[in-house]
Structures are given as C-alpha cells and as structure tokens.
Write a protein that holds these residues in place. Structure first.
Motif, PDB file in Angstrom:
ATOM      1  N   GLY A  56      -1.680  -9.544   2.511  1.00 34.76           N
ATOM      2  CA  GLY A  56      -0.448  -8.798   2.855  1.00 34.76           C
ATOM      3  C   GLY A  56       0.855 -10.064   2.656  1.00 34.76           C
ATOM      4  N   SER A  57       1.649  -9.250   3.423  1.00 38.29           N
ATOM      5  CA  SER A  57       3.422 -10.145   3.672  1.00 38.29           C
ATOM      6  C   SER A  57       2.834 -11.279   5.135  1.00 38.29           C
ATOM      7  CB  SER A  57       3.995  -9.326   4.222  1.00 38.29           C
ATOM      8  OG  SER A  57       4.464  -8.801   2.932  1.00 38.29           O
ATOM      9  N   ASN A 207       3.590  -1.449   3.935  1.00 38.93           N
ATOM     10  CA  ASN A 207       4.399  -2.278   3.015  1.00 38.93           C
ATOM     11  C   ASN A 207       5.833  -2.307   2.982  1.00 38.93           C
ATOM     12  OD1 ASN A 207       4.510   0.101   1.236  1.00 38.93           O
ATOM     13  ND2 ASN A 207       2.954  -0.755   0.124  1.00 38.93           N
ATOM     14  N   GLY A 208       6.132  -2.573   2.261  1.00 39.43           N
ATOM     15  CA  GLY A 208       7.761  -2.189   2.150  1.00 39.43           C
ATOM     16  C   GLY A 208       8.113  -2.737   0.485  1.00 39.43           C
ATOM     17  N   GLY A 230       7.124 -12.832  -2.416  1.00 37.00           N
ATOM     18  CA  GLY A 230       5.908 -11.501  -1.580  1.00 37.00           C
ATOM     19  C   GLY A 230       4.918 -11.434  -1.939  1.00 37.00           C
ATOM     20  N   ASN A 234       3.531  -4.907  -2.254  1.00 38.71           N
ATOM     21  CA  ASN A 234       5.190  -4.819  -1.719  1.00 38.71           C
ATOM     22  C   ASN A 234       5.769  -3.406  -2.542  1.00 38.71           C
ATOM     23  OD1 ASN A 234       4.918  -5.439   1.153  1.00 38.71           O
ATOM     24  ND2 ASN A 234       4.863  -7.415   0.360  1.00 38.71           N
ATOM     25  N   TYR A 255      16.056  -7.308   4.644  1.00 40.63           N
ATOM     26  CA  TYR A 255      15.119  -7.827   4.205  1.00 40.63           C
ATOM     27  C   TYR A 255      15.670  -8.887   4.730  1.00 40.63           C
ATOM     28  CZ  TYR A 255      19.124  -9.608   1.052  1.00 40.63           C
ATOM     29  OH  TYR A 255      20.456 -10.075   0.090  1.00 40.63           O
ATOM     30  N   HIS A 395      10.715 -10.233   1.594  1.00 44.89           N
ATOM     31  CA  HIS A 395      10.078  -8.928   2.580  1.00 44.89           C
ATOM     32  C   HIS A 395      11.503  -8.046   3.075  1.00 44.89           C
ATOM     33  CE1 HIS A 395      10.074  -9.539   6.893  1.00 44.89           C
ATOM     34  NE2 HIS A 395       9.499 -10.942   6.775  1.00 44.89           N
ATOM     35  N   THR A 396      10.981  -6.680   2.590  1.00 43.45           N
ATOM     36  CA  THR A 396      12.166  -5.766   2.765  1.00 43.45           C
ATOM     37  C   THR A 396      11.927  -5.578   4.222  1.00 43.45           C
ATOM     38  OG1 THR A 396      11.007  -4.034   2.372  1.00 43.45           O
ATOM     39  CG2 THR A 396      12.025  -4.920   0.773  1.00 43.45           C
ATOM     40  N   GLY A 424       5.857  -3.360   7.872  1.00 44.93           N
ATOM     41  CA  GLY A 424       7.023  -3.311   6.814  1.00 44.93           C
ATOM     42  C   GLY A 424       6.543  -2.100   5.946  1.00 44.93           C
TER      43      GLY A 424
END
Length: 470
Positions: A56-57, A207-208, A230, A234, A255, A395-396, A424
């Motif tokens: 992930g992020s 996630n975003g 990212g 997401n 973001y 990422h957001t 996220g």
C-alpha cells in the motif's frame, strides 16, 4: 462480479460465511496498527488485503512517522508535546484542519508509537534537520528508513499477536442491513471466486483515490496531468462505498503532492536536501519558490515550470543528510544524481544559460533573503549535485468524514452503527488544499487513526481497551 465497489442492502451473509468480530479492509500502517491492538486484546480480527503481500501507500512512503511526547523523544531529551504538534498542524493548514481529529491524533500517536515499541519496532528520531513546519525533532523511523520496512515490521507484529491476514483478496462488496449496519464484506479472489466474511465491526483502512483518474479529475484538477507516485490500490473504493451508503465526505481537495519525484527514474528524492540548503532550479536557470515551505505544495510549483520539470541542486552537506536513505541510494545507483564540478558543468546538465544560473547561485548565501521569502543560512559549495525532478501526486488526504472515534458519519452527521474508517479512507488533518499537508500527516493519520479505531471497535463489541489518550 463487477469491478466497481458495491454496497448491497438487505443481503444476509449466509450460514457458511466466515465470521469474525472485527474485519479490517487494508493491511497498510492503519489496518495493521488497528489489528495489532485488537489481537493483543484477544479480539478475533482479520485483515483483508488485496495484494499478495501487504504494501500500500505505506510501503511507498519514507516510513517516517511524526509523534510528540514519545518515550524515544524523552530518552533523547527532546522537549515536545501534543499541544505543540497540534499547533504545527494547524499552522500549516492555516487553521482549516479538522480540529477534532487534530486533537485526537496528536494525543494518540505517542501512546501508539510506544505500544509499537513494545512489539519490537525500534524507532529512532531523525535529528539532522527539521522537516518543514515542525517545531521539534519528532519524525520517527525504523533503522532501515523505509516504508517497506515499516509495513514488514507491522505485519510481523500483528500476525504474531494473533491477527489473521487474508491476502490476494479484494473487497468488492459491502453488505448492510436495513439499519445501515454492516453485516459482511465480500472478497474477490484472483481466480474469480468469492469469500464472504461476516463481522460485528468493519474498519475501512484501505485507500484514498489518487489512483482513480476520474476522481482525481473531479476532485483534484491541479493534479490531473501529474505523475502518480502512489499505490495502484488507491482506487477510491472507500469514497465509492461512502457515496452509496449516504456517508458524508470531507476535505476532498486535500492531498500529498511531492515536488521532488526523480524523472524519468520514478523515485522519491527526500526533501531533506532542500532543508539542508538545497534549491530547485528550472530550465531557465532560475529558482521559482521558497523550498522550505513544504514538499507537497512544491508539486504544483514544479509542474508550472517549463516542461513541468526542475532540478534539485544541492551540495555535499545536504547530500550527507540523505546518503543513507534507500530511495536516494537507488537514485545514485541509477545515475539520476549528477555531479557537477562548478556552475558551467551544472548549467550544461540543466541546459540553461550559465550567466542566468550564476546570478541564481550568487543569490544564495548567509543571511540572504530572496523574493520568495526564503532566508538562507549558507551558500552552496561546489561540487554540486543535481537531480531532474517533476511534481507527483502521492496520496489523497480527503475521504469519508469521521468523528474523533473514527466512526463514519452519514450525511446528517450521525455515526453509522458499526462502520469505522481511518488512514487513507477518511479525511485527514491537512485541511482542504495541497498547502495544508504537514510532513508526515499521512502516516500520522494512519497510525493514530488505526490505534483509535481499534479502541472504538473493541467498545462496540463490549470490550474496553486502554484509552488512546492515556
């Protein structure tokens, strides 16, 4: 089953469905922190992760977590506390960050970090420089200084504590009853088969929406042409589920960008080179902003330059701050970091006029104040190092609206019965704009949010954990 995330109402999970007390969507820093705390308390918890291995992020980040008042800081004699941290967050966001979350996260992050320390995560504090906007040395890192190492350590800790980890399982549907209570998550496997996991509480730590081009165009038009640095996961699932459920969304314009994404290599160059005295120079040989304001808003500044690129220019003193960072080592090994003996060689690398570049370098010196407001402490010393960079979306920071207990709120501002979100998937503490992002806000929201969500989930099934603010 369609690829679009779906909420189905009035569908029971069925007698053969697996049942757990708490199901967590996403095994990044947020989900793993929550799972560790729940499993340690003996609460049956499953992490549902779309990838074959948790990443992930978090894995793509530097892995640096800001926290105030930790045992590690105290051992180093660093004077810091949640109040100062909260003030720094709001100063960066110009007072627009969600105050209830700022207070909750800055109070929870130190207990969360100390708890992770009890599970074998040995943190250090970066003390060679201050990240933009931070009034104290509070960026915590594992010795490996990478997000991948952080995810691996959290995965080990959570699974050793007893959390179940279900990988290669994408949550495609959420089942809710007539009272908006989540009853199950439906997971899709790579071979097309499905598994239904019934639960008493569902935590969205997934996630975003940075990897969803349609949502980026809709909510973040300034980043519609930006490189996305990212994670592909997401995809905006949490936002889509929220829209279908009638959840309230918040801060969708926030973001984390980054103005130092090495191109064409595609690797992060730490902003420490800027805080150590480096500058960004465009193709015309000019600087164009105050680099010390932050790397997130720098993404927009870099994208506005000719060709949407700039050059990070720094010297050996700045390079020494990042030479041990894995991303920088990768950039060096791939020859993205150019060494220039003097201004003429640097101008040749950038492709700019040497006289214009000379005037730019002459404006950098002890006590110099440029037209952008940056105050310099020293001049750059040859040889120079240069890296070609562009602006990227990482990422957001907006998503499902949540209260201080990480409960998802409906459009009327009331919490859903058993749906939680953090990291996220939820709104963060960066306000509603790129300039509100304080270094580390993403992992702050993930770790503190996961820690708080665990306590809330436990309470909803009749168990009490030590309060996050203790």
């Amino acid at each position: 089953m369609s690829g679009k995330p779906i909420v189905r109402r009035g569908v029971a999970p069925g007698p053969d469905a697996m049942h757990v007390q708490v199901a967590i969507v996403g095994a990044g820093a947020c989900g793993l922190t929550a799972a560790l705390r729940l499993a340690e308390a003996g609460i049956e918890t499953v992490l549902i992760e779309r990838d074959g291995t948790p990443s992930g992020s978090t894995a793509l980040s530097s892995g640096f977590i800001p926290a105030a008042g930790t045992a590690v800081q105290r051992a180093l004699g660093i004077d810091d506390d949640p109040r100062r941290f909260a003030a720094d967050i709001q100063a960066k966001a110009h007072g627009t960050a969600a105050q209830h979350l700022v207070q909750a996260y800055t109070r929870a992050i130190a207990p969360a970090m100390d708890d992770l320390g009890r599970h074998g995560l040995v943190f250090e504090v970066l003390d060679g420089f201050l990240y933009p906007g931070h009034a104290a040395h509070r960026m915590h890192t594992l010795p490996e200084r990478s997000g991948a190492a952080l995810v691996a350590a959290l995965t080990r800790a959570a699974t050793e504590a007893g959390a179940y980890l279900l990988t290669s399982a994408r949550v495609a549907e959420i089942l809710v009853d007539a009272r908006d209570r989540v009853v199950a998550a439906v997971c899709e496997r790579p071979d097309g088969t499905t598994e239904v996991i019934a639960c008493d509480v569902l935590i969205l730590a997934c996630n975003g929406f940075g990897g969803n081009p349609d949502m980026v165009r809709r909510y973040l038009p300034a980043m519609r042409q930006a490189v996305y640095g990212g994670h592909a996961g997401n995809d905006g699932s949490a936002v889509e589920w929220g829209l279908q459920l009638g959840a309230r969304l918040a801060d969708l314009g926030a973001y984390q960008g980054h103005g130092s994404w090495a191109t064409p290599l595609g690797v992060l160059i730490s902003w420490a080179v800027m805080m150590g005295g480096g500058v960004q120079i465009n193709r015309e040989g000019r600087r164009f902003h105050d680099e010390t304001r932050g790397y997130s808003e720098a993404a927009v500044q870099v994208l506005a330059q000719p060709g949407s690129v700039a050059w990070d220019v720094f010297d050996e003193q700045a390079r020494s701050l990042v030479s041990g960072f894995p991303d920088f080592a990768l950039a060096e090994s791939n020859h993205a970091v150019k060494t220039c003996a003097g201004p003429a060689e640097l101008a040749a690398v950038i492709g700019c006029d040497v006289d214009a570049l000379g005037r730019t370098l002459d404006g950098i010196g002890p006590g110099a104040v440029d037209t952008h407001g940056r105050v310099f402490e020293r001049a750059l010393q040859a040889p120079y190092y240069a890296v070609k960079v562009t602006g990227a979306l990482f990422h957001t920071q907006g998503g499902l609206d949540i209260d201080a207990q990480c409960r998802v709120l409906n459009e009327a501002g009331l919490p859903f019965p058993n749906l939680l979100a953090a990291g996220g998937a939820a709104r963060g503490v960066s306000g509603n704009d790129v300039s509100g992002y304080l270094s580390g806000n993403g992992l702050l929201s993930a770790v503190a949010g996961g820690y708080i969500a665990a306590a809330t989930a436990a309470a909803q099934i009749g168990r009490a954990l030590v309060p996050a603010a203790d």
